[in-house]
Design a protein around this motif. Structure first.
Motif, PDB file in Angstrom:
ATOM      1  N   ILE A  29      51.106  65.922  34.291  1.00  0.00           N
ATOM      2  CA  ILE A  29      52.233  66.837  34.522  1.00  0.00           C
ATOM      3  C   ILE A  29      53.080  66.901  33.254  1.00  0.00           C
ATOM      4  CG2 ILE A  29      54.307  67.284  35.895  1.00  0.00           C
ATOM      5  CD1 ILE A  29      52.933  65.636  38.155  1.00  0.00           C
ATOM      6  N   GLU A  51      55.716  69.532  32.648  1.00  0.00           N
ATOM      7  CA  GLU A  51      57.065  70.083  32.767  1.00  0.00           C
ATOM      8  C   GLU A  51      57.336  70.544  34.186  1.00  0.00           C
ATOM      9  OE1 GLU A  51      59.630  72.729  29.757  1.00  0.00           O
ATOM     10  OE2 GLU A  51      58.000  73.878  30.680  1.00  0.00           O
ATOM     11  N   ILE A  52      58.545  70.239  34.668  1.00  0.00           N
ATOM     12  CA  ILE A  52      59.015  70.761  35.955  1.00  0.00           C
ATOM     13  C   ILE A  52      60.377  71.388  35.708  1.00  0.00           C
ATOM     14  CG2 ILE A  52      59.689  70.235  38.322  1.00  0.00           C
ATOM     15  CD1 ILE A  52      57.781  67.859  38.265  1.00  0.00           C
ATOM     16  N   LYS A  53      60.427  72.719  35.773  1.00  0.00           N
ATOM     17  CA  LYS A  53      61.671  73.445  35.519  1.00  0.00           C
ATOM     18  C   LYS A  53      62.128  74.261  36.717  1.00  0.00           C
ATOM     19  CE  LYS A  53      62.451  75.551  31.638  1.00  0.00           C
ATOM     20  NZ  LYS A  53      62.303  76.458  30.461  1.00  0.00           N
ATOM     21  N   GLU A  54      61.187  74.670  37.554  1.00  0.00           N
ATOM     22  CA  GLU A  54      61.502  75.555  38.673  1.00  0.00           C
ATOM     23  C   GLU A  54      60.585  75.227  39.844  1.00  0.00           C
ATOM     24  OE1 GLU A  54      60.601  79.635  37.674  1.00  0.00           O
ATOM     25  OE2 GLU A  54      59.340  78.967  36.012  1.00  0.00           O
ATOM     26  N   LYS A  94      58.074  76.488  41.478  1.00  0.00           N
ATOM     27  CA  LYS A  94      56.611  76.630  41.404  1.00  0.00           C
ATOM     28  C   LYS A  94      55.955  75.498  40.623  1.00  0.00           C
ATOM     29  CE  LYS A  94      56.506  79.858  37.437  1.00  0.00           C
ATOM     30  NZ  LYS A  94      55.876  78.930  36.476  1.00  0.00           N
ATOM     31  N   ASP A  95      56.712  74.890  39.695  1.00  0.00           N
ATOM     32  CA  ASP A  95      56.156  73.784  38.908  1.00  0.00           C
ATOM     33  C   ASP A  95      55.896  72.546  39.757  1.00  0.00           C
ATOM     34  OD1 ASP A  95      56.442  75.394  36.648  1.00  0.00           O
ATOM     35  OD2 ASP A  95      58.415  74.566  36.160  1.00  0.00           O
TER      36      ASP A  95
END
Length: 298
Positions: free
Chosen positions: A147, A149-152, A154-155
């Motif tokens: 993983i 990146e988690i920004k929003e 859907k991530d």
């Protein structure tokens, strides 16, 4: 007495964070005449000539006891020192239990609280605020996780995430999961663990993909254990920004002076240095505000 595990944890992070009582690397500031002049003439400091600040030593990197087990060190004490310098005052730091700061501040036992207090509409009824950091949660994964990146929302679709029940993180991630389902994506699978140790075990063992909790806590754990990494941050007030602020008595007139002092520290680059020293640059604000909109009443 500190436990052996506590000592080993402290030493493991010692190459990243200085937890010594003398704090040679602290950032100092020059007096800001405009901020000092903005203090109301009739404001009565708890101790004349000193800026008396309450802080709750909840844990590094925000505020914790140093290796001498009595001196409070961390990002919030460093920031309090920079503000005291800006006002031309000597800092008097008072360690308090988190539950005790509202009464102590109202009664005049100290002039301000600098202890990761978030701005809320309910608190604004009793206190004034000068913002100095964003309130963030962190998304952290194992160091070797694919993983990136988690920004929003859907991530995070389809990911297994560990949280505590009835927390702000849970509230937000449930909304994210609903958004994903409406968009035809997989829901987020929330797994509940009561304490940080259990959440970390679940992450390291591969039972979950992501841990979410206050960003500053995870920054320290990542430095200490060197086996987790940040892949994103989340505002505690999502979808709005949620800020942390210096807290002062309602109507005392001190907030505007503190906001001026903070904005001068930002302008001169000293604010950025304080945050960088404790690996909290992600939480920087572009500017300080007096009494901005806070989290709504629940």
């Amino acid at each position: 007495m500190a436990s052996a595990m506590g000592l080993s944890h402290a030493s493991a992070a010692g190459d990243i964070f200085d937890l010594s009582p003398d704090q040679p690397g602290r950032i100092r500031a020059e007096k800001n005449p405009a901020a000092a002049a903005a203090i109301p003439k009739d404001f009565k400091f708890a101790t004349p000539g000193k800026f008396t600040v309450a802080v709750s030593p909840g844990g590094p990197p925000l505020a914790t006891y140093a290796t001498d087990a009595k001196t409070v060190v961390g990002a919030d004490p460093d920031y309090a020192l920079a503000i005291a310098d800006s006002l031309g005052l000597e800092l008097e730091l008072v360690p308090v239990a988190w539950a005790d700061w509202p009464l102590g501040l109202t009664s005049g036992k100290y002039d301000a609280v600098i202890s990761n207090v978030g701005v809320t509409e309910q608190r604004k009824e009793k206190f004034d605020f000068s913002t100095y950091r964003q309130g963030l949660h962190g998304f952290f994964v194992k160091a070797d996780s694919p993983i990136k990146e988690i920004k929003e929302p859907k991530d995070a679709a389809g990911l297994r995430v560990t949280v505590s029940a009835s927390t702000n993180q849970e509230r937000i991630l449930l909304k994210w999961s609903d958004e994903n389902v409406k968009a035809g994506l997989k829901p987020i699978e929330l797994q509940y663990h009561d304490d940080e140790a259990a959440r970390l075990v679940a992450l390291r063992s591969g039972r979950v993909d992501v841990i979410v909790q206050p960003h500053a806590q995870l920054v320290y754990i990542a430095a200490r254990d060197k086996n987790i990494k940040r892949v994103g941050t989340l505002s505690a007030g999502w979808p709005e920004r949620s800020d942390v602020a210096i807290t002062t008595r309602k109507g005392s007139g001190l907030a505007d002076a503190l906001t001026l002092a903070t904005n001068d520290l930002i302008k001169r680059g000293l604010y950025a240095k304080v945050l960088a020293r404790w690996q909290l640059s992600e939480e920087a604000l572009p500017e300080s505000q007096t009494n901005p909109p806070g989290l709504p009443k629940s």
